[in-house]
Design an enzyme around this catalytic site. Structure first.
Site, PDB file in Angstrom:
ATOM      1  NE  ARG A  62       9.811 -12.172 -22.010  1.00  0.00           N
ATOM      2  CZ  ARG A  62      11.074 -11.880 -21.537  1.00  0.00           C
ATOM      3  NH1 ARG A  62      11.140 -11.285 -20.378  1.00  0.00           N
ATOM      4  NH2 ARG A  62      12.352 -11.761 -22.262  1.00  0.00           N
TER       5      ARG A  62
ATOM      6  CG  ASP B 246      17.246  -3.600 -16.871  1.00  0.00           C
ATOM      7  OD1 ASP B 246      17.727  -4.353 -17.861  1.00  0.00           O
ATOM      8  OD2 ASP B 246      16.405  -4.180 -16.117  1.00  0.00           O
ATOM      9  CD  GLU B 247      14.366  -4.805 -20.947  1.00  0.00           C
ATOM     10  OE1 GLU B 247      14.620  -4.670 -22.058  1.00  0.00           O
ATOM     11  OE2 GLU B 247      13.766  -5.451 -20.002  1.00  0.00           O
TER      12      GLU B 247
ATOM     13  CE  LYS C   4      19.010  -8.568 -20.624  1.00  0.00           C
ATOM     14  NZ  LYS C   4      18.935 -10.189 -20.838  1.00  0.00           N
ATOM     15  CB  THR C   5      16.614  -7.242 -14.595  1.00  0.00           C
ATOM     16  OG1 THR C   5      16.355  -7.018 -15.757  1.00  0.00           O
ATOM     17  CG2 THR C   5      15.886  -6.260 -13.427  1.00  0.00           C
TER      18      THR C   5
ATOM     19  CD  GLN D  86      15.101  -9.794 -24.332  1.00  0.00           C
ATOM     20  OE1 GLN D  86      13.907  -9.647 -23.818  1.00  0.00           O
ATOM     21  NE2 GLN D  86      16.116 -10.091 -23.666  1.00  0.00           N
TER      22      GLN D  86
HETATM   23  P1  ATP Z   1      15.214 -10.151 -19.568  1.00  0.00           P
HETATM   24  O1  ATP Z   1      15.967 -10.291 -20.651  1.00  0.00           O
HETATM   25  O2  ATP Z   1      14.050 -10.912 -19.988  1.00  0.00           O
HETATM   26  O3  ATP Z   1      14.973  -8.835 -19.142  1.00  0.00           O
HETATM   27  P2  ATP Z   1      17.287 -10.782 -17.580  1.00  0.00           P
HETATM   28  O4  ATP Z   1      18.496 -10.951 -18.358  1.00  0.00           O
HETATM   29  O5  ATP Z   1      16.979  -9.437 -17.162  1.00  0.00           O
HETATM   30  O6  ATP Z   1      15.860 -11.156 -18.427  1.00  0.00           O
HETATM   31  P3  ATP Z   1      16.423 -11.534 -14.937  1.00  0.00           P
HETATM   32  O7  ATP Z   1      14.964 -11.414 -15.170  1.00  0.00           O
HETATM   33  O8  ATP Z   1      17.427 -10.762 -14.381  1.00  0.00           O
HETATM   34  O9  ATP Z   1      16.985 -11.900 -16.424  1.00  0.00           O
HETATM   35  O10 ATP Z   1      16.467 -12.863 -14.215  1.00  0.00           O
HETATM   36  C1  ATP Z   1      15.804 -14.080 -15.021  1.00  0.00           C
HETATM   37  C2  ATP Z   1      15.331 -15.232 -14.020  1.00  0.00           C
HETATM   38  O11 ATP Z   1      16.741 -16.092 -13.424  1.00  0.00           O
HETATM   39  C3  ATP Z   1      15.139 -14.562 -12.686  1.00  0.00           C
HETATM   40  O12 ATP Z   1      14.071 -15.305 -12.427  1.00  0.00           O
HETATM   41  C4  ATP Z   1      16.371 -14.547 -11.856  1.00  0.00           C
HETATM   42  O13 ATP Z   1      15.948 -14.410 -10.448  1.00  0.00           O
HETATM   43  C5  ATP Z   1      16.873 -15.878 -12.250  1.00  0.00           C
HETATM   44  N1  ATP Z   1      18.523 -15.791 -11.935  1.00  0.00           N
HETATM   45  C6  ATP Z   1      19.346 -14.965 -12.615  1.00  0.00           C
HETATM   46  N2  ATP Z   1      20.654 -15.250 -12.412  1.00  0.00           N
HETATM   47  C7  ATP Z   1      20.587 -16.354 -11.400  1.00  0.00           C
HETATM   48  C8  ATP Z   1      21.338 -17.072 -10.875  1.00  0.00           C
HETATM   49  N3  ATP Z   1      22.853 -16.961 -10.765  1.00  0.00           N
HETATM   50  N4  ATP Z   1      21.089 -18.275 -10.282  1.00  0.00           N
HETATM   51  C9  ATP Z   1      19.556 -18.570 -10.310  1.00  0.00           C
HETATM   52  N5  ATP Z   1      18.711 -17.851 -10.619  1.00  0.00           N
HETATM   53  C10 ATP Z   1      19.172 -16.662 -11.257  1.00  0.00           C
HETATM   54 MG    MG Z   2      15.536  -7.832 -17.584  1.00  0.00          MG
END
Ligand code: ATP
Ligand code: MG
Length: 742
Positions: A626, A238-239, A51-52, A269
């Site tokens: 995490r 975000d969040e 997402k981020t 979350q």
């Molecule tokens: P959270 O819910 O914990 O905030 P998030 O959904 O924001 O998580 P991110 O932190 O953006 O997730 O991504 C999680 C991990 O996955 C990061 O290390 C990111 O670089 C990796 N990632 C995300 N998308 C891809 C992709 N398409 N290919 C490879 N790695 C990815």
């Molecule tokens: Mg995030």
């Protein structure tokens, strides 16, 4: 690196090739979210699904692909650390243009808006921001002046009540209208009014005010709102699941005109309800914006399959949630370890041994490990053992550098320089170092100032009428003249030079040197450390800006620093609460104290019943997700915490996990039940379960006193909604809460 040139910004045109460039390493859903730039967009997805990362890429795409001017983009993050990271990542994708995007937390954004227009709502642009300790001391003063007994009307409760009110956008007048006739609440209404008046007089705001005052500014001056509505073409949050009602309102009004709003979050979350976050904000997004497009991301890129399955096993027990699929094509990986140990020292020992083992294998470095826990108090034992084993570590959110007396003192000096109306800060340092200005004289000054609605600083110019001696009046006049002198000098000095001047010319350092104790020596060292902070700041700032304005900027930075911000990505094991770990990721994660009463926290269950339990479970989901590769869940047979020995069975969250996902070496000894999730049954709870509850029953609660049952929901457990005269409504689990029927 792609170079952005002002001239190429043309709205409506598009650089198609860019999407291709940015799509490398993005799955089709992510790409869809990234390229949907117009209209409301909800990205709703589980942990670690990128997402981020999508938000970051989307900003880059807007600028590089759609030629949107960087300053027309707003992105709101949950912590300053997240903001910094996002800026860095956008920077990596774009180069210099990232600097002009508004990427900040809610609070930092509001400070920026208020610095520009605070005059319009009765403050000046150099207002001070109060920290919780200062809030408390103002409240103590107000409670005293109102002649209330602190045991009845406590500053701590007042802080919470006022914060709740502000998060729900309830101002002083409205609060009085709602509660002004209820026995105890009427007193809190008076405290709220007194507190608010005191802040205005000090040209100061607390954290919640920052948001509330921007909303007020927008309401009273629609042209200011319109300025920002026109300025920002694209808004990201975000969040979003952890926004409170005030923040929700703010975003809604900013996005009202163009409706280009992209919110990102995961209802599973949402872990800040206790601080006013409202999960419905994300759940109702489609109702708020009927034209909204929704993108669900389902692939997790962070964790191994086993870890992800464990997270899913736990969270699916929450009743109030939309089910969603989260999968990974990563390897199954190691099983999650559920480790039963004798006591908290064994727990610490286990963690240290594992870390040493992993380090010895050469597969990991120190920064790969995180130890997470439910409450800060749990960190002590692990910390002691890390010290003994010579393993470098950092505690996030422990005793903060900026909470130290000498640092607070020097910051108070700076605050007075830029905001002389800030009597709260002035009172702190008026006799530090000692200037023979006694407490009685200080109260005289303050009373006089309050009576004439003046600042203490102004009264100091001629203090004789306040009733102090001629000699003291002289001292005060001279001190004020010194401040004026510092102020003039500061205009042309760097922050570091100003701080050095203050420490020396005020006599602060000299006093510490005279004391010549180990403690005073440590304080001097801390001040030196503070100078390294100011030097860093000086490097980042524009010298042509007036010195006082730069001090204001610095004070903002300091005030807005949240506990998570002191994580340095250095070579250390980090220790922190699961709340602080939101959004972060680590190869190896230990969760300590996965025991009933600790996690889920007994207090959360007692005070908020089923809702409290579900929030604890979401927190477990955050904690588990995490971990990238290895996860250890630890539970001890006995534990010394808060000076008491506790015997807690392993957490119900462990029993919710499918057995085949767990490696549970320590969990066979007798007495440890791993089975169906169910509260610990003691004689007491058994007896309680037999009580039949009905609406209208009178409950006697150990802490809240008597209350009336207004709703009964029977499910696995009986949940009561009880109205307490002083505490308001609480949801309680009949079997668990310390209650009896009258
Ligand atoms: P959270 O819910 O914990 O905030 P998030 O959904 O924001 O998580 P991110 O932190 O953006 O997730 O991504 C999680 C991990 O996955 C990061 O290390 C990111 O670089 C990796 N990632 C995300 N998308 C891809 C992709 N398409 N290919 C490879 N790695 C990815
Ligand atoms: Mg995030």
């Amino acid at each position: 690196m792609y170079k952005i040139d002002n001239e190429i910004y043309r709205s409506g045109s598009e650089n198609e090739g860019v999407l291709g460039e940015l799509s490398v390493g993005m799955n089709p859903r992510q790409l869809e979210a990234l390229s949907t730039t117009e209209g409301p967009l909800l990205i709703m997805a589980g942990a670690g699904s990128g997402k981020t990362r999508v938000v970051t890429h989307r900003i880059a795409y807007l600028i590089k692909g759609k030629y949107v001017q960087p300053w027309r983009i707003l992105a709101i993050t949950f912590t300053n650390k997240a903001a910094r990271e996002m800026r860095e990542r956008v920077g990596d994708l774009l180069g210099g243009a990232a600097q002009d995007v508004w990427i900040s937390t809610f609070h930092a954004m509001c400070v920026r808006m208020l610095r520009r227009d605070a005059e319009k709502i009765g403050f000046t642009s150099n207002f001070s921001i109060l920290d919780p300790a200062e809030q408390k001391s103002v409240l103590k003063g107000v409670i005293k002046r109102l002649n209330y007994d602190e045991k009845m009307i406590s500053p701590k409760t007042a802080i919470n009540k006022i914060s709740d009110a502000k998060n729900n956008l309830v101002g002083v007048a409205e609060y009085k209208a709602i509660y002004g006739r209820q026995p105890i609440m009427e007193k809190y209404a008076a405290v709220y009014a007194g507190y608010q008046a005191e802040l205005v007089r000090n040209n100061s705001m607390d954290f919640d005010d920052l948001i509330m005052n921007v909303i007020k500014l927008f309401k009273l001056h629609p042209e200011v709102l319109e300025h920002y509505q026109d300025k920002f073409d694209y808004i990201h949050v975000d969040e979003y699941q952890d926004t409170n009602d005030a923040q929700y309102n703010l975003v809604k009004s900013l996005a009202d005109k163009k409706q280009n709003i992209c919110v990102v979050g995961d209802a599973d979350q949402s872990i800040y309800a206790w601080r006013g976050a409202n999960m419905n904000n994300i759940l109702n997004f489609e109702k708020d914006y009927p034209a909204a497009k929704v993108v669900l991301l389902e692939q997790n890129y962070r964790s191994t399959k086993n870890i992800l399955d464990v997270a899913n096993c736990v969270i699916k027990n929450n009743k109030k949630r939309k089910d969603k699929a989260l999968w990974t094509d990563r390897v199954a990986g190691d099983k999650v370890v559920s480790m039963h140990v004798k006591d908290e020292r064994d727990e610490g020992r286990f963690i240290i041994e594992k870390i040493q083992e992993c380090l010895a294998s050469g597969k990991h470095s120190l920064r790969d490990f995180a130890v997470l826990y439910r409450t800060n108090a749990q960190s002590r034992t692990v910390e002691e053992m890390l010290i003994k084993s010579n393993i470098p570590y950092r505690i996030v959110g422990g005793h903060k550098f900026y909470d130290r007396k000498e640092i607070k003192d020097i910051i108070a000096y700076l605050k007075v320089l830029v905001n002389p109306a800030d009597s709260i800060s002035l009172n702190r340092i008026i006799n530090v170092p000692k200037r023979a200005i006694g407490a009685t004289s200080v109260s005289k000054l303050n009373e006089f100032a309050a009576a004439y609605d003046e600042s203490v600083y102004n009264i100091m110019a001629n203090a004789l009428p306040t009733g102090v001696s001629a000699k003291l009046a002289n001292t005060l006049g001279a001190l004020r003249a010194t401040f004026e002198n510092w102020k003039t000098k500061a205009q042309d000095l760097s922050l570091t030079e100003t701080v050095q001047t203050l420490i020396k010319e005020s006599g602060y350092e000299a006093e510490l040197k005279r004391e010549n104790t180990i403690e005073s020596q440590a304080r001097i060292e801390n001040l030196e450390e503070f100078l390294s902070v100011t030097k860093e700041f000086d490097k980042r700032t524009d010298e042509t800006v007036d010195g006082l304005e730069r001090i204001s900027d610095f004070l903002n930075d300091v005030s807005l620093m949240s506990e998570i911000d002191n994580v340095v990505d250095g070579q250390e094991v980090v220790l922190m609460t699961m709340h602080a770990a939101k959004g972060l990721e680590f190869p190896v994660v230990f969760i300590a104290g996965v025991e009933e009463n600790i996690f889920p926290s007994g207090m959360a269950l007692n005070e908020n019943g089923q809702e409290g339990l579900e929030e604890e479970r979401r927190l477990a989901y955050v904690g588990i997700t995490r971990a990238e590769r290895e996860l250890y869940l630890l539970h001890a047979g006995t534990r010394m915490l808060y000076g008491r020995t506790q015997f807690n069975p392993p957490s119900r969250f462990i029993s919710e996990i499918d057995r085949e996902l767990l490696d549970a070496p320590g969990s066979s000894p007798s007495g440890i039940r791993i089975g169906k999730a169910k509260p610990v049954e003691t004689k007491e709870t058994k007896a309680k379960a037999e009580v039949d509850w009905a609406v209208g029953d009178i409950v006697v609660h150990k802490r809240f006193g008597e209350g009336e049952v207004i709703e009964v929901t029977a499910d696995d457990m009986t949940e009561l909604l009880v109205e307490f005269p002083d505490q308001g409504q609480k949801r309680l689990l009949a079997e668990l809460a310390p209650i009896s029927k009258k």
